[in-house]
Design a protein around this motif. Structure first.
Motif, mmCIF file in Angstrom:
data_model
loop_
_atom_site.group_PDB
_atom_site.id
_atom_site.type_symbol
_atom_site.label_atom_id
_atom_site.label_comp_id
_atom_site.label_asym_id
_atom_site.label_seq_id
_atom_site.Cartn_x
_atom_site.Cartn_y
_atom_site.Cartn_z
ATOM 1 N N LEU A 55 0.502 -0.945 0.030
ATOM 2 C CA LEU A 55 0.101 -0.115 -0.107
ATOM 3 C C LEU A 55 0.513 1.411 0.176
ATOM 4 O O LEU A 55 0.651 2.286 -0.477
ATOM 5 C CB LEU A 55 -0.793 -0.129 1.649
ATOM 6 C CG LEU A 55 -1.825 1.333 1.687
ATOM 7 C CD1 LEU A 55 -3.447 0.741 1.990
ATOM 8 C CD2 LEU A 55 -0.733 1.921 2.102
ATOM 9 N N PHE A 56 1.570 1.174 0.884
ATOM 10 C CA PHE A 56 2.532 2.549 1.630
ATOM 11 C C PHE A 56 3.613 2.859 0.060
ATOM 12 O O PHE A 56 3.520 4.125 -0.571
ATOM 13 C CB PHE A 56 4.042 2.129 1.850
ATOM 14 C CG PHE A 56 2.940 2.034 3.734
ATOM 15 C CD1 PHE A 56 2.694 3.194 4.220
ATOM 16 C CD2 PHE A 56 3.089 0.324 3.764
ATOM 17 C CE1 PHE A 56 2.376 3.339 5.123
ATOM 18 C CE2 PHE A 56 2.435 0.070 4.621
ATOM 19 C CZ PHE A 56 2.320 1.339 5.986
ATOM 20 N N SER A 57 3.750 2.116 -1.227
ATOM 21 C CA SER A 57 4.670 2.459 -2.397
ATOM 22 C C SER A 57 3.137 2.516 -4.381
ATOM 23 O O SER A 57 3.680 3.236 -4.923
ATOM 24 C CB SER A 57 4.835 0.508 -3.208
ATOM 25 O OG SER A 57 6.372 0.731 -2.258
ATOM 26 N N ASN A 58 1.623 2.485 -3.449
ATOM 27 C CA ASN A 58 1.375 3.051 -4.260
ATOM 28 C C ASN A 58 0.078 4.106 -4.131
ATOM 29 O O ASN A 58 -0.891 3.757 -4.385
ATOM 30 C CB ASN A 58 0.809 1.446 -4.379
ATOM 31 C CG ASN A 58 0.844 0.447 -5.528
ATOM 32 O OD1 ASN A 58 1.306 0.760 -6.733
ATOM 33 N ND2 ASN A 58 2.310 -0.679 -4.295
ATOM 34 N N ALA A 59 0.484 4.678 -2.999
ATOM 35 C CA ALA A 59 -0.640 5.131 -1.983
ATOM 36 C C ALA A 59 -0.303 6.713 -2.971
ATOM 37 O O ALA A 59 -0.699 7.789 -2.165
ATOM 38 C CB ALA A 59 -1.174 5.198 -0.383
ATOM 39 N N GLY A 60 0.767 6.858 -3.983
ATOM 40 C CA GLY A 60 1.101 8.624 -3.978
ATOM 41 C C GLY A 60 0.269 9.279 -4.970
ATOM 42 O O GLY A 60 0.796 10.405 -4.264
ATOM 43 N N SER A 61 -0.524 8.861 -5.558
ATOM 44 C CA SER A 61 -1.457 9.703 -5.490
ATOM 45 C C SER A 61 -2.440 8.557 -5.500
ATOM 46 O O SER A 61 -2.722 7.379 -5.386
ATOM 47 C CB SER A 61 -0.887 10.006 -7.533
ATOM 48 O OG SER A 61 -1.637 8.732 -8.288
ATOM 49 N N VAL A 62 -4.006 9.623 -6.154
ATOM 50 C CA VAL A 62 -5.356 9.065 -5.861
ATOM 51 C C VAL A 62 -5.665 7.804 -6.640
ATOM 52 O O VAL A 62 -6.221 6.697 -6.771
ATOM 53 C CB VAL A 62 -6.576 10.119 -5.657
ATOM 54 C CG1 VAL A 62 -7.884 9.032 -6.135
ATOM 55 C CG2 VAL A 62 -6.635 11.015 -4.204
ATOM 56 N N GLU A 63 -4.930 7.774 -7.844
ATOM 57 C CA GLU A 63 -4.958 7.323 -9.586
ATOM 58 C C GLU A 63 -4.450 5.714 -9.033
ATOM 59 O O GLU A 63 -4.509 4.941 -10.000
ATOM 60 C CB GLU A 63 -4.503 8.638 -10.582
ATOM 61 C CG GLU A 63 -5.614 9.048 -10.781
ATOM 62 C CD GLU A 63 -4.712 10.746 -10.136
ATOM 63 O OE1 GLU A 63 -4.524 10.499 -9.556
ATOM 64 O OE2 GLU A 63 -5.975 11.838 -10.260
ATOM 65 N N GLY A 64 -3.070 6.356 -8.643
ATOM 66 C CA GLY A 64 -2.076 5.247 -8.652
ATOM 67 C C GLY A 64 -3.159 4.402 -7.314
ATOM 68 O O GLY A 64 -2.701 2.714 -7.304
ATOM 69 N N ILE A 146 8.162 10.018 -1.674
ATOM 70 C CA ILE A 146 8.212 10.986 -1.363
ATOM 71 C C ILE A 146 9.350 11.577 0.019
ATOM 72 O O ILE A 146 8.447 11.469 0.885
ATOM 73 C CB ILE A 146 7.766 11.741 -2.047
ATOM 74 C CG1 ILE A 146 7.933 11.380 -4.001
ATOM 75 C CG2 ILE A 146 8.620 13.741 -2.374
ATOM 76 C CD1 ILE A 146 6.790 11.808 -4.564
ATOM 77 N N VAL A 147 10.342 12.387 0.267
ATOM 78 C CA VAL A 147 11.066 12.837 1.482
ATOM 79 C C VAL A 147 10.630 14.593 0.878
ATOM 80 O O VAL A 147 10.915 14.903 0.052
ATOM 81 C CB VAL A 147 12.390 12.768 2.067
ATOM 82 C CG1 VAL A 147 12.812 13.467 3.069
ATOM 83 C CG2 VAL A 147 12.733 10.982 1.676
ATOM 84 N N PRO A 148 10.177 14.420 2.394
ATOM 85 C CA PRO A 148 9.499 16.365 2.207
ATOM 86 C C PRO A 148 10.661 16.905 1.645
ATOM 87 O O PRO A 148 12.293 17.040 2.241
ATOM 88 C CB PRO A 148 9.137 16.376 3.630
ATOM 89 C CG PRO A 148 9.098 15.677 4.125
ATOM 90 C CD PRO A 148 8.853 14.201 3.460
#
Length: 670
Positions: A55-64, A146-148
């Motif tokens: 989940l963590f690798s695929n939660a960068g965007s709503v679409e992803g 992505i690191v802030p």
């Protein structure tokens, strides 16, 4: 075995010494359990996601996330599916990393975690030379995130070097500090950063000791642990370990630091202040290096910038003949004399308030006699916050007796620093006393020097004018430098300033400088122009405005990154054979281990371009090849091209970087 390292992946070695973080509950209380920590991390997709399918690798965007959640991959899978097994399983496709240690590496690996009967097999450990052992350890890899403050996502691949036996931190000794320092040295060129898992009780002592043992450090070293072990549902272990890994894998902070409760401290500035709070460590006399909240805020202005041109090495000795003596009302001279008897060579004297002590003659005579015999006595304050000084007569008598003021050092730091200095046979007693009061790793605050007067508004525009003039001088084709006028000044004609003046605030002026200086220093590095280089360095160093946040360029001006290529000024100087600027950058704290967006260091570019003098300078400053530079074939290809063309000079240059000559397939650095 897979040696490749993508450019968007950093390598971290986790040295697991023991401590609460990996303990389990037993009838005797918390006890360490071998391999539990590694198996737990492997089963949690926050710490291990080799297929990038969590989940963590695929939660960068709503679409992803929606694509992933409807693909069926988010559903539980059977053991026969592509899911990586839990435990310490080592599937054939799993990368391993060569890890070296001064002790045999005795980790066991779970080979059949999906069955009731779990079989284990010892990982092969080879003896490389006297007291050096090597094993290829299975790796874990974090989800991409992505690191802030950074535009690109990165994964952190890490191996865990677990000690056997695991130690409670109350059992840590000098030999263990030297072992940690040695293991960092043995693996220094293979990893980008190091995280040390340690018990909290003596973590501040270890952080202080390692800050001195790791000489000319150019990479991130972070100690962390937990108050509540990872085995408990509610714990601080997850936050502390993830935070330490994130900082180590994404930032080069060349210090020995301590991470706890969302804060990264300078390691030799902390003390443990609570046995039950999650906020267990404080740094009373020095601000944190990093504050982790919604954003990760690195206080770059406080990060140490190594200005030595020496290579990193670990000092492997500390004197055991040091101790701490806390003064108390009524302490007798006889007690002090007994405490200062041989083999004692150094004492940290915890004094009252700002460095005061009882004025009895027997006590002062005991201290003076010890100092005359060559014992180094360092005075620090018993107060949690503050420093010793000579403001009181009762403090000055200690100085007259030969006691050395220790400034605002913590007791842990003063003790380990004294142990470190007394272990160096080349130092005389007088030199040790002098170095005790000298900041070596940022462990004490220098005495305040009167600051220059605050520049008024009349001085701000000339700064901008000078900055723009440097741009025009470097970029202009004509020999004459045009004059730049931003606002009217006394003596100018009306025609010269007919345009509206530049209205600005001090913050806007500083923001303009912060935006323009990085471009100028990159341009100066490319042209080997020392005038503009020194302008950039002095403009940044001399800024004394109250609001330094506008000038907080990550890594400082010498390490500022060009957004498109990810290159630092050192990369640019190495590419363009700009030797004068290269030396200036290194002396000003440029980091030789920074990699650009392609994963390359300045040393790689210097070798590829055939700049032998630049290669020599960078190697003397501690640079080395690593990661994609040799493991994915870039350096090997350069060697093969040199061999085909008969370019002997290229052979010589690549050999200096540590590359083996291409007689075999193995061309990795020796």
């Amino acid at each position: 075995m897979d040696h490749s390292q993508p450019s968007d992946e950093s390598r971290v070695l986790v040295i697991y010494t023991g401590g609460t973080i990996g303990m389990l509950v037993s009838p005797q209380g918390y006890v360490p359990e071998p391999y539990f920590l590694t198996e737990t991390l492997r089963s949690q997709n926050r710490f291990h996601d080799p297929l990038q399918d969590s989940l963590f690798s695929n939660a960068g965007s709503v679409e992803g996330y929606r694509v992933w959640s409807t693909s069926g991959r988010s559903s539980p899978t059977s053991p026969s599916s592509t899911t990586v097994p839990s435990g310490n399983a080592v599937p054939h496709h799993q990368p391993t990393l060569a890890v070296r240690s001064s002790r045999p590496i005795g980790i066991s690996v779970t080979l059949a975690p999906t069955t009731q009967q779990v079989s284990k097999e010892q990982i092969e450990c080879k003896k490389i030379s006297d007291a050096i052992y090597e094993a290829h350890l299975p790796t874990l890899v974090t989800p991409r995130s992505i690191v802030p403050g950074q535009s690109s996502s990165k994964r952190i691949r890490y191996a865990i070097l677990e000690w056997n036996p695991l130690l409670d931190s109350s059992n840590i000794e000098i030999d263990d500090w030297i072992r940690i320092a040695t293991e960092i040295e043995l693996n220094y060129t293979s990893f980008d950063a190091f995280v040390i898992l340690h018990g909290t009780d003596t973590m501040s002592y270890s952080a202080g000791a390692l800050s001195f043992l790791l000489e000319d450090l150019g990479k991130t070293v972070i100690l962390t642990g937990a108050q509540i072990p990872l085995s408990q549902l509610r714990n601080d272990a997850v936050d502390n370990l993830l935070g330490a890994l994130s900082i180590a894998g994404n930032y080069i902070i060349p210090e020995c630091s301590l991470y706890f409760n969302h804060t990264l401290f300078r390691g030799n500035r902390v003390s443990k202040v609570s046995s039950y709070d999650l906020n267990a460590f404080h740094s009373p006399n020095f601000s944190p290096l990093v504050n982790v909240g919604i954003d990760i805020v690195v206080n770059w202005n406080d990060v140490i910038r190594q200005t030595s041109l020496r290579r990193f090495k670990a000092h492997k000795e500390m004197s055991p003949h040091v101790a701490t003596l806390r003064l108390f009302p009524g302490i007798t001279g006889a007690t002090i004399r007994a405490f200062l008897m041989p083999p004692t060579r150094g004492v940290v004297l915890e004094t009252f308030g700002a460095g005061n002590a009882p004025q009895r003659s027997d006590l002062m005579a005991a201290l003076k006699d010890a100092c005359d015999r060559g014992i180094v006595i360092v005075a620090i304050t018993q107060c949690t916050k503050g420093s010793v000084s000579d403001a009181y007569e009762t403090g000055r008598t200690l100085l007259q007796a030969g006691v050395v003021p220790g400034g605002d050092m913590t007791p842990e730091c003063a003790l380990t620093k004294l142990s470190y200095l007394l272990s160096k046979p080349e130092l005389s007693v007088d030199q040790v006393r002098e170095l005790v009061g000298t900041p070596l790793r940022g462990e004490l605050t220098r005495r305040a020097v009167p600051a220059p007067s605050h520049p008024g508004s009349e001085g701000e525009l000339p700064n901008i004018q000078g900055l723009l003039s440097q741009f025009v001088r470097l970029a202009g084709a004509s020999s004459s430098t045009p004059r730049i006028v931003l606002s009217p000044s006394v003596g100018d004609t009306v025609a010269e300033h007919a345009a509206a003046p530049w209205s600005r605030t001090a913050a806007e002026t500083a923001s303009t400088e912060a935006a323009l200086l990085p471009y100028l220093i990159h341009l100066a590095s490319a042209r080997d122009d020392m005038e503009s280089m020194q302008y950039c360095l002095s403009a940044f160093a001399n800024d004394d405005r109250d609001d330094r946040s506008v000038m907080a360029i990550p890594g400082g001006i010498v390490n500022c990154i060009e957004p498109g290529s990810g290159r630092s000024p050192l990369h640019v100087a190495a590419l363009n054979n700009s030797i004068k600027c290269l030396n200036c950058l290194l002396e000003s704290g440029a980091l030789v281990h920074l990699r650009d967006s392609l994963g390359h260091t300045a040393l790689y570019y210097a070798a590829r371009q055939g700049h032998e003098d630049v290669v020599d300078i960078l190697i003397s400053a501690g640079a080395n090849l690593g990661g994609v530079e040799y493991e994915t074939g870039f350096a090997t290809l350069a060697l093969q091209n040199a061999m085909r063309s008969g370019h002997e000079g290229a052979f010589k240059i690549w050999a200096k970087t540590g590359m083996r000559m291409p007689q075999t397939e193995d061309t990795r650095p020796v």
